[in-house]
Structure formats: structure tokens, C-alpha cells
Design a protein around this motif. Structure first.
Motif, PDB file in Angstrom:
ATOM      1  N   GLY A 137      38.425  35.852  39.320  1.00 38.76           N
ATOM      2  CA  GLY A 137      38.567  34.623  39.612  1.00 38.76           C
ATOM      3  C   GLY A 137      37.020  34.010  40.374  1.00 38.76           C
ATOM      4  O   GLY A 137      36.758  33.317  41.093  1.00 38.76           O
ATOM      5  N   SER A 138      35.974  34.558  39.045  1.00 47.81           N
ATOM      6  CA  SER A 138      34.698  33.707  39.945  1.00 47.81           C
ATOM      7  C   SER A 138      34.427  32.780  39.639  1.00 47.81           C
ATOM      8  O   SER A 138      32.883  32.319  40.587  1.00 47.81           O
ATOM      9  CB  SER A 138      33.938  35.120  39.076  1.00 47.81           C
ATOM     10  N   GLY A 139      35.063  32.121  39.253  1.00 51.15           N
ATOM     11  CA  GLY A 139      34.537  30.629  39.273  1.00 51.15           C
ATOM     12  C   GLY A 139      32.834  30.364  39.015  1.00 51.15           C
ATOM     13  O   GLY A 139      32.745  31.070  37.997  1.00 51.15           O
ATOM     14  N   LEU A 193      35.503  38.371  36.511  1.00 46.04           N
ATOM     15  CA  LEU A 193      36.533  38.027  35.857  1.00 46.04           C
ATOM     16  C   LEU A 193      36.758  35.980  35.902  1.00 46.04           C
ATOM     17  O   LEU A 193      37.370  35.919  36.879  1.00 46.04           O
ATOM     18  CB  LEU A 193      37.380  38.625  36.248  1.00 46.04           C
ATOM     19  N   ASP A 194      37.346  35.431  34.657  1.00 51.29           N
ATOM     20  CA  ASP A 194      37.726  34.044  34.991  1.00 51.29           C
ATOM     21  C   ASP A 194      38.576  33.815  34.257  1.00 51.29           C
ATOM     22  O   ASP A 194      38.225  33.815  32.836  1.00 51.29           O
ATOM     23  CB  ASP A 194      36.391  33.202  35.787  1.00 51.29           C
ATOM     24  N   ARG A 251      38.234  30.908  33.201  1.00 53.56           N
ATOM     25  CA  ARG A 251      38.022  29.181  32.520  1.00 53.56           C
ATOM     26  C   ARG A 251      37.016  29.764  31.828  1.00 53.56           C
ATOM     27  O   ARG A 251      35.940  30.224  32.935  1.00 53.56           O
ATOM     28  CB  ARG A 251      37.976  28.622  33.628  1.00 53.56           C
ATOM     29  N   LEU A 275      33.335  28.348  32.480  1.00 52.34           N
ATOM     30  CA  LEU A 275      32.408  29.296  33.698  1.00 52.34           C
ATOM     31  C   LEU A 275      31.856  30.388  33.112  1.00 52.34           C
ATOM     32  O   LEU A 275      30.846  30.671  33.349  1.00 52.34           O
ATOM     33  CB  LEU A 275      33.069  28.885  34.390  1.00 52.34           C
ATOM     34  N   ALA A 306      39.300  36.546  31.060  1.00 56.92           N
ATOM     35  CA  ALA A 306      39.921  37.410  31.159  1.00 56.92           C
ATOM     36  C   ALA A 306      41.877  36.811  32.163  1.00 56.92           C
ATOM     37  O   ALA A 306      40.654  35.955  32.952  1.00 56.92           O
ATOM     38  CB  ALA A 306      39.812  38.450  31.394  1.00 56.92           C
ATOM     39  N   ASN A 307      42.672  37.357  32.234  1.00 56.57           N
ATOM     40  CA  ASN A 307      43.510  36.774  33.296  1.00 56.57           C
ATOM     41  C   ASN A 307      43.502  38.402  34.036  1.00 56.57           C
ATOM     42  O   ASN A 307      43.495  39.722  33.202  1.00 56.57           O
ATOM     43  CB  ASN A 307      45.426  36.733  32.537  1.00 56.57           C
ATOM     44  N   ALA A 308      43.289  38.306  35.035  1.00 55.85           N
ATOM     45  CA  ALA A 308      42.509  39.475  35.882  1.00 55.85           C
ATOM     46  C   ALA A 308      43.876  39.728  35.600  1.00 55.85           C
ATOM     47  O   ALA A 308      43.857  40.755  36.102  1.00 55.85           O
ATOM     48  CB  ALA A 308      41.815  39.178  36.837  1.00 55.85           C
ATOM     49  N   LEU A 336      38.278  35.622  45.730  1.00 56.46           N
ATOM     50  CA  LEU A 336      37.797  34.735  46.903  1.00 56.46           C
ATOM     51  C   LEU A 336      38.573  33.267  46.959  1.00 56.46           C
ATOM     52  O   LEU A 336      38.386  33.113  45.604  1.00 56.46           O
ATOM     53  CB  LEU A 336      36.403  34.643  47.209  1.00 56.46           C
ATOM     54  N   CYS A 337      39.294  33.155  47.594  1.00 56.33           N
ATOM     55  CA  CYS A 337      40.328  31.551  47.374  1.00 56.33           C
ATOM     56  C   CYS A 337      40.877  31.598  46.487  1.00 56.33           C
ATOM     57  O   CYS A 337      40.306  30.400  45.578  1.00 56.33           O
ATOM     58  CB  CYS A 337      39.090  30.373  47.939  1.00 56.33           C
ATOM     59  N   PRO A 338      41.326  32.277  46.197  1.00 53.21           N
ATOM     60  CA  PRO A 338      42.056  32.287  44.605  1.00 53.21           C
ATOM     61  C   PRO A 338      43.486  30.358  44.909  1.00 53.21           C
ATOM     62  O   PRO A 338      43.763  30.159  46.120  1.00 53.21           O
ATOM     63  CB  PRO A 338      43.315  32.888  44.777  1.00 53.21           C
ATOM     64  N   ASP A 339      43.428  29.972  44.066  1.00 56.53           N
ATOM     65  CA  ASP A 339      44.429  28.764  43.301  1.00 56.53           C
ATOM     66  C   ASP A 339      45.160  29.450  44.655  1.00 56.53           C
ATOM     67  O   ASP A 339      46.423  29.983  44.376  1.00 56.53           O
ATOM     68  CB  ASP A 339      44.533  28.769  42.298  1.00 56.53           C
ATOM     69  N   THR A 357      30.467  31.669  50.251  1.00 57.94           N
ATOM     70  CA  THR A 357      31.180  31.462  48.691  1.00 57.94           C
ATOM     71  C   THR A 357      30.783  29.847  49.158  1.00 57.94           C
ATOM     72  O   THR A 357      30.147  29.224  50.635  1.00 57.94           O
ATOM     73  CB  THR A 357      32.080  31.445  48.105  1.00 57.94           C
TER      74      THR A 357
HETATM   75  C1  LIG Z   1      39.613  28.349  43.706  1.00 47.44           C
HETATM   76  S1  LIG Z   1      38.594  28.960  42.273  1.00 47.44           S
HETATM   77  C2  LIG Z   1      37.667  29.750  43.579  1.00 47.44           C
HETATM   78  C3  LIG Z   1      36.681  30.193  42.920  1.00 47.44           C
HETATM   79  C4  LIG Z   1      35.698  31.442  43.426  1.00 47.44           C
HETATM   80  N1  LIG Z   1      36.176  32.805  44.189  1.00 47.44           N
HETATM   81  C5  LIG Z   1      35.010  30.675  45.091  1.00 47.44           C
HETATM   82  O1  LIG Z   1      35.559  31.477  46.182  1.00 47.44           O
HETATM   83  O2  LIG Z   1      34.352  29.729  44.896  1.00 47.44           O
HETATM   84  C6  LIG Z   1      40.036  29.507  41.742  1.00 47.44           C
HETATM   85  C7  LIG Z   1      39.220  30.360  40.183  1.00 47.44           C
HETATM   86  O3  LIG Z   1      39.974  31.531  40.121  1.00 47.44           O
HETATM   87  C8  LIG Z   1      40.857  31.379  38.582  1.00 47.44           C
HETATM   88  N2  LIG Z   1      41.418  32.792  37.991  1.00 47.44           N
HETATM   89  C9  LIG Z   1      42.896  31.420  38.852  1.00 47.44           C
HETATM   90  N3  LIG Z   1      43.304  32.982  37.875  1.00 47.44           N
HETATM   91  C10 LIG Z   1      43.130  33.576  37.475  1.00 47.44           C
HETATM   92  C11 LIG Z   1      43.909  35.005  36.543  1.00 47.44           C
HETATM   93  N4  LIG Z   1      44.701  35.550  36.560  1.00 47.44           N
HETATM   94  N5  LIG Z   1      43.063  35.604  36.351  1.00 47.44           N
HETATM   95  C12 LIG Z   1      41.022  35.680  36.312  1.00 47.44           C
HETATM   96  N6  LIG Z   1      40.668  33.943  37.146  1.00 47.44           N
HETATM   97  C13 LIG Z   1      41.499  32.953  37.406  1.00 47.44           C
HETATM   98  C14 LIG Z   1      40.731  30.075  38.290  1.00 47.44           C
HETATM   99  O4  LIG Z   1      39.510  29.856  37.150  1.00 47.44           O
HETATM  100  C15 LIG Z   1      39.424  29.819  39.398  1.00 47.44           C
HETATM  101  O5  LIG Z   1      37.943  29.422  38.777  1.00 47.44           O
END
Ligand SMILES: C[S@@+](CC[C@H](N)C(=O)[O-])C[C@H]1O[C@@H](n2cnc3c(N)ncnc32)[C@H](O)[C@@H]1O
Length: 204
Positions: A25-27, A48-49, A51, A54, A75-77, A98-101, A183
Motif C-alpha cells: 500500500g505504498s501510496g 505495491l499499490d 492505484r 500512483l 497489485a492487490n497485495a 503503513l497507515c492502511p485504509d 511517512t
Molecule cells: C491510506 S493510504 C497509505 C499510503 C502510505 N502507506 C502512507 O502511509 O502514506 C493506503 C494505500 O493502500 C492502497 N491499498 C489499499 N488496498 C490495497 C491492496 N489490497 N493492495 C495494495 N494496495 C492497497 C491504497 O491505494 C492507498 O494508496
């Protein structure tokens, strides 16, 4: 999205045998970019993200900055990590989430990144001595990730603590970001005087 095939590692990293760090979820990719700059020549960094925009932008930065130890994949990690890592020729030494949704709604829990397939993939590849760093400003989100790693605790994972002598729950939180690279969200949260909840595990 998927099926997922690993890249030809020699096409994306100058030295594909170096230890690998994966940010899930590298944002924006900025966290990994700073780590890659600081550790060029000693580690490779994979972000891996889901989106794609990004991911494309992060890979463009890698090219502009000539960072040959950093690469991003759309990728959907949760489901892709295992097949993506299957052919990596070096050791997996660090995984960060880090800070996943937060996905607060119960019916959205299944969208959380940390699910059994992701934990299984990490535990399959993480080298002995390798670390897993989890953090969020939402305590419940880190506790949920912890719940998923719990079955490996003691056996093949230990919690790295800075405070040795206590079993008090709060003292399990790792007090700082072990990478030394905060971050953007971390900077914002700490700037507002709010806590970050961090766990650091080591593979034994
Ligand atoms: C809230 S952001 C945090 C980004 C970054 N890790 C940070 O701390 O600033 C969460 C990220 O996880 C990604 N994400 C959500 N579900 C995911 C999945 N199944 N596989 C990969 N990325 C995912 C989202 O697209 C988003 O960019």
C-alpha cells in the motif's frame, strides 16, 4: 486485476540479489523513494499499490532519479504478494504496512489489506532476522493487523520491544519509526500532537 506474474527482476533492479524491502500500500511512493536513496547499493525496494496512477508516477520518479533499486507494481497485495515474490533471487528482509485504509464498516473488513493470504506470503518468504513494521494513527487498525499475525507469534515471530520489563499492552507499541523515514501522514499526525501506533516484529 491479476493474475500476477513477477517482473524480470534483472530488468527492474540493477542487482536483483540484494535484500528486498516491500512496502504494501505504498501510496505516493515518497517513503520508499527516500529509503531507496539512503540505501542505494545495499537494498532493493518494492512498492505495491492498487492505484495504477500512483504506481506509474512512482516508477517515473525512479527513472528520473535513476534509482535502480526501487520499483513499483500495481497489485492487490493481499492476493498477489505470494506470486510476486516467488522468483525474487535475494532475501526478503523488511515488510512495511503503513497507515492502511481503515475500512471501518464491518462489511468492508474484507477489503483490509492484512488478511490470511498476505500474512502467509510474508511468513513464507521473510528471512530469519527480517522485520515487519506495521503502523497507523488508528489504534484499532494496528490491533486488527496484530490479530492476523498472532498465530505466528512465539513460534516464528517475536515482537521487538524497546521496553523489556513489562507486559503492559501499551508498552508493546514501538516508540519510533525504525526506518528513520517518516511517512507524510506520520509527519501530519505527530505535528498535531496525536499518537502513531506501531508494531515491529522480527522473524526468528
Ligand atoms: C491510506 S493510504 C497509505 C499510503 C502510505 N502507506 C502512507 O502511509 O502514506 C493506503 C494505500 O493502500 C492502497 N491499498 C489499499 N488496498 C490495497 C491492496 N489490497 N493492495 C495494495 N494496495 C492497497 C491504497 O491505494 C492507498 O494508496
Amino acid at each position: 486485476m491479476g493474475p500476477y506474474y513477477p517482473p524480470v527482476w534483472a530488468m527492474v533492479f540493477t542487482n536483483p540479489k540484494l535484500p528486498l524491502s516491500v512496502d504494501i500500500g505504498s501510496g505516493s511512493g515518497r517513503f520508499l523513494m527516500l529509503l531507496a536513496k539512503r540505501n542505494s547499493g545495499s537494498s532493493n525496494f518494492l512498492g505495491l499499490d492498487v492505484r495504477h496512477k500512483l504506481v506509474e508516477r512512482s516508477n517515473a520518479w525512479a527513472e528520473q532519479l535513476q534509482l535502480k533499486n526501487m520499483h513499483f507494481i500495481t497489485a492487490n497485495a493481499t492476493i498477489a504478494l505470494d506470486s510476486l515474490l516467488a522468483t525474487y533471487p535475494g532475501k526478503l528482509t523488511f515488510v512495511s504496512i503503513l497507515c492502511p485504509d481503515p475500512q471501518f464498516k464491518t462489511r468492508h473488513y474484507k477489503r483490509r489489506i492484512v488478511q490470511r493470504p498476505l500474512v502467509n506470503a510474508i511468513m513464507k518468504y521473510l528471512a530469519v532476522g527480517g522485520k515487519i513494521f506495521l503502523e497507523s494513527d488508528v489504534e484499532e487498525v494496528v490491533l486488527d493487523m496484530k490479530r492476523h499475525f498472532k498465530e505466528h507469534l512465539g513460534d516464528s515471530l517475536v515482537l521487538v520491544k524497546k521496553h523489556e520489563s513489562t507486559s503492559i499492552e501499551e508498552k508493546e507499541w514501538y516508540p519510533e519509526n525504525p526506518t528513520g523515514v517518516p511517512t507524510e501522514r506520520e509527519v501530519a499526525v505527530l505535528g498535531r500532537g496525536l499518537p502513531m501506533f506501531r508494531l515491529l516484529y522480527e522473524r526468528v
